[in-house]
Design a protein around this motif. Sequence first.
Motif, PDB file in Angstrom:
ATOM      1  N   VAL A  29       0.851  -1.187   0.000  1.00 55.03           N
ATOM      2  CA  VAL A  29       0.000   0.000   0.000  1.00 55.03           C
ATOM      3  C   VAL A  29       0.885   1.235   0.000  1.00 55.03           C
ATOM      4  O   VAL A  29       1.705   1.412   0.905  1.00 55.03           O
ATOM      5  N   GLN A  30       0.742   2.067  -1.030  1.00 52.76           N
ATOM      6  CA  GLN A  30       1.497   3.316  -1.082  1.00 52.76           C
ATOM      7  C   GLN A  30       0.831   4.325  -0.151  1.00 52.76           C
ATOM      8  O   GLN A  30      -0.382   4.472  -0.133  1.00 52.76           O
ATOM      9  N   MET A  31       1.657   5.051   0.619  1.00 52.55           N
ATOM     10  CA  MET A  31       1.100   5.954   1.624  1.00 52.55           C
ATOM     11  C   MET A  31       1.531   7.397   1.385  1.00 52.55           C
ATOM     12  O   MET A  31       0.990   8.065   0.520  1.00 52.55           O
ATOM     13  N   ASN A  32       2.534   7.896   2.092  1.00 47.37           N
ATOM     14  CA  ASN A  32       2.895   9.313   1.988  1.00 47.37           C
ATOM     15  C   ASN A  32       4.201   9.519   1.234  1.00 47.37           C
ATOM     16  O   ASN A  32       5.226   8.947   1.599  1.00 47.37           O
ATOM     17  N   ALA A  33       4.168  10.397   0.232  1.00 47.48           N
ATOM     18  CA  ALA A  33       5.398  10.776  -0.453  1.00 47.48           C
ATOM     19  C   ALA A  33       6.082  11.912   0.286  1.00 47.48           C
ATOM     20  O   ALA A  33       7.305  12.052   0.245  1.00 47.48           O
ATOM     21  N   ASP A  34       5.283  12.733   0.969  1.00 45.73           N
ATOM     22  CA  ASP A  34       5.810  13.887   1.693  1.00 45.73           C
ATOM     23  C   ASP A  34       5.422  13.806   3.172  1.00 45.73           C
ATOM     24  O   ASP A  34       4.541  13.046   3.564  1.00 45.73           O
ATOM     25  N   TYR A  35       6.075  14.649   3.942  1.00 43.41           N
ATOM     26  CA  TYR A  35       5.823  14.688   5.382  1.00 43.41           C
ATOM     27  C   TYR A  35       4.403  15.177   5.655  1.00 43.41           C
ATOM     28  O   TYR A  35       3.945  16.173   5.079  1.00 43.41           O
ATOM     29  N   ALA A 142     -12.764   2.473   7.018  1.00 42.47           N
ATOM     30  CA  ALA A 142     -12.077   1.778   8.111  1.00 42.47           C
ATOM     31  C   ALA A 142     -10.620   1.519   7.732  1.00 42.47           C
ATOM     32  O   ALA A 142     -10.326   1.081   6.611  1.00 42.47           O
ATOM     33  N   CYS A 143      -9.703   1.792   8.653  1.00 44.61           N
ATOM     34  CA  CYS A 143      -8.293   1.700   8.278  1.00 44.61           C
ATOM     35  C   CYS A 143      -7.388   1.709   9.501  1.00 44.61           C
ATOM     36  O   CYS A 143      -7.830   1.956  10.624  1.00 44.61           O
ATOM     37  N   LEU A 144      -6.122   1.450   9.235  1.00 46.30           N
ATOM     38  CA  LEU A 144      -5.042   1.666  10.193  1.00 46.30           C
ATOM     39  C   LEU A 144      -4.265   2.877   9.707  1.00 46.30           C
ATOM     40  O   LEU A 144      -3.879   2.948   8.529  1.00 46.30           O
ATOM     41  N   ALA A 145      -4.055   3.851  10.584  1.00 51.68           N
ATOM     42  CA  ALA A 145      -3.269   5.034  10.227  1.00 51.68           C
ATOM     43  C   ALA A 145      -2.318   5.348  11.377  1.00 51.68           C
ATOM     44  O   ALA A 145      -2.344   4.679  12.428  1.00 51.68           O
ATOM     45  N   PHE A 146      -1.498   6.371  11.179  1.00 51.94           N
ATOM     46  CA  PHE A 146      -0.467   6.701  12.174  1.00 51.94           C
ATOM     47  C   PHE A 146      -0.411   8.211  12.396  1.00 51.94           C
ATOM     48  O   PHE A 146      -0.481   8.990  11.443  1.00 51.94           O
ATOM     49  N   GLN A 147      -0.283   8.588  13.651  1.00 53.09           N
ATOM     50  CA  GLN A 147       0.037   9.976  13.973  1.00 53.09           C
ATOM     51  C   GLN A 147       1.556  10.066  14.026  1.00 53.09           C
ATOM     52  O   GLN A 147       2.207   9.289  14.730  1.00 53.09           O
ATOM     53  N   THR A 148       2.133  11.005  13.268  1.00 51.67           N
ATOM     54  CA  THR A 148       3.584  11.002  13.090  1.00 51.67           C
ATOM     55  C   THR A 148       4.238  12.299  13.544  1.00 51.67           C
ATOM     56  O   THR A 148       3.627  13.362  13.568  1.00 51.67           O
ATOM     57  N   LYS A 149       5.511  12.172  13.876  1.00 51.57           N
ATOM     58  CA  LYS A 149       6.369  13.325  14.193  1.00 51.57           C
ATOM     59  C   LYS A 149       7.763  13.021  13.672  1.00 51.57           C
ATOM     60  O   LYS A 149       8.388  12.033  14.069  1.00 51.57           O
ATOM     61  N   ASP A 150       8.207  13.846  12.733  1.00 52.66           N
ATOM     62  CA  ASP A 150       9.556  13.736  12.144  1.00 52.66           C
ATOM     63  C   ASP A 150       9.782  12.405  11.426  1.00 52.66           C
ATOM     64  O   ASP A 150      10.923  11.928  11.329  1.00 52.66           O
ATOM     65  N   VAL A 151       8.700  11.790  10.952  1.00 48.46           N
ATOM     66  CA  VAL A 151       8.786  10.531  10.210  1.00 48.46           C
ATOM     67  C   VAL A 151       7.817  10.576   9.028  1.00 48.46           C
ATOM     68  O   VAL A 151       6.679  11.027   9.175  1.00 48.46           O
ATOM     69  N   ILE A 152       8.270  10.107   7.866  1.00 48.10           N
ATOM     70  CA  ILE A 152       7.404   9.936   6.699  1.00 48.10           C
ATOM     71  C   ILE A 152       7.171   8.441   6.515  1.00 48.10           C
ATOM     72  O   ILE A 152       8.120   7.670   6.393  1.00 48.10           O
ATOM     73  N   ILE A 153       5.912   8.017   6.522  1.00 51.91           N
ATOM     74  CA  ILE A 153       5.586   6.611   6.265  1.00 51.91           C
ATOM     75  C   ILE A 153       5.252   6.495   4.783  1.00 51.91           C
ATOM     76  O   ILE A 153       4.186   6.929   4.332  1.00 51.91           O
TER      77      ILE A 153
END
Length: 260
Positions: A29-35, A142-153
Amino acid sequence: MKLKKIFAAVVAAAASATMMAVSAFAATVQMNADYAGDWGASAPIPKAEFEAIGGDVKVVLTVETKKPPIGAPNYLAKPMNMCVSWDAITDSLLSDTAIAKNDGFFVFAEGQTSLEFVVPESVWSEFKGYVDAATGEEDGSACLAFQTKDVIIKSAELSAADGTQGAIRRVDEEQSAYIMEGKSYEEATGAAEAAPAETEAAPAETEAAPAETEAAPAETEAAPADTTTTAPTTGNASAAAIVTVMAVAGAAALISKKRK
């Protein structure tokens, strides 16, 4: 010729079946290209991807750490059933390699490029989407997601789990800072335990100095009393001595007269 065509058809069918089997047990699954921004939400991994694999699902994230222009980095990502709540679901996941803080955020070392964990079926099956207020039905988000800090998933690879992963190791704030610097879990926890307290009561620089001088003994002791009284010398004979001398002289004069 016919045999060649039949063989080619069999090979093509086998290759097609292999591709179907692979796609049934793995997906990317492609997710984030940018922060996504500080404490923002990543792109989702849809529940449908977990359903396609079935059972407990292993997730391998491809990530990029992003050092902030100002201040110390916090390489963190918190897994969440986002459409229901932004609360961490880390306690429900499994991993032999991932490390998480006590608040549920996965911790990444600077330069780390992947993170692996398992989402049990009992967890992903409870992922919920947003409910339409009018119909009361989920909208399929419905999904799994992430709250991020200083990380690109960047992406997530999903496959069937092998059932060997255990509980995720946890660290506190101090230990997580060592992890972000690149130390292993053992090094980070050991370094935090070995670190001395920032300030301890400083020992007294000087102890009570001994008295520089002790009571000096008396240089002279009291002289014993002299009980003998010596008459002071005046240059004159005492009166008794004078009388004696005069008596002797008188007697001598009388004797001298008689002899004459």
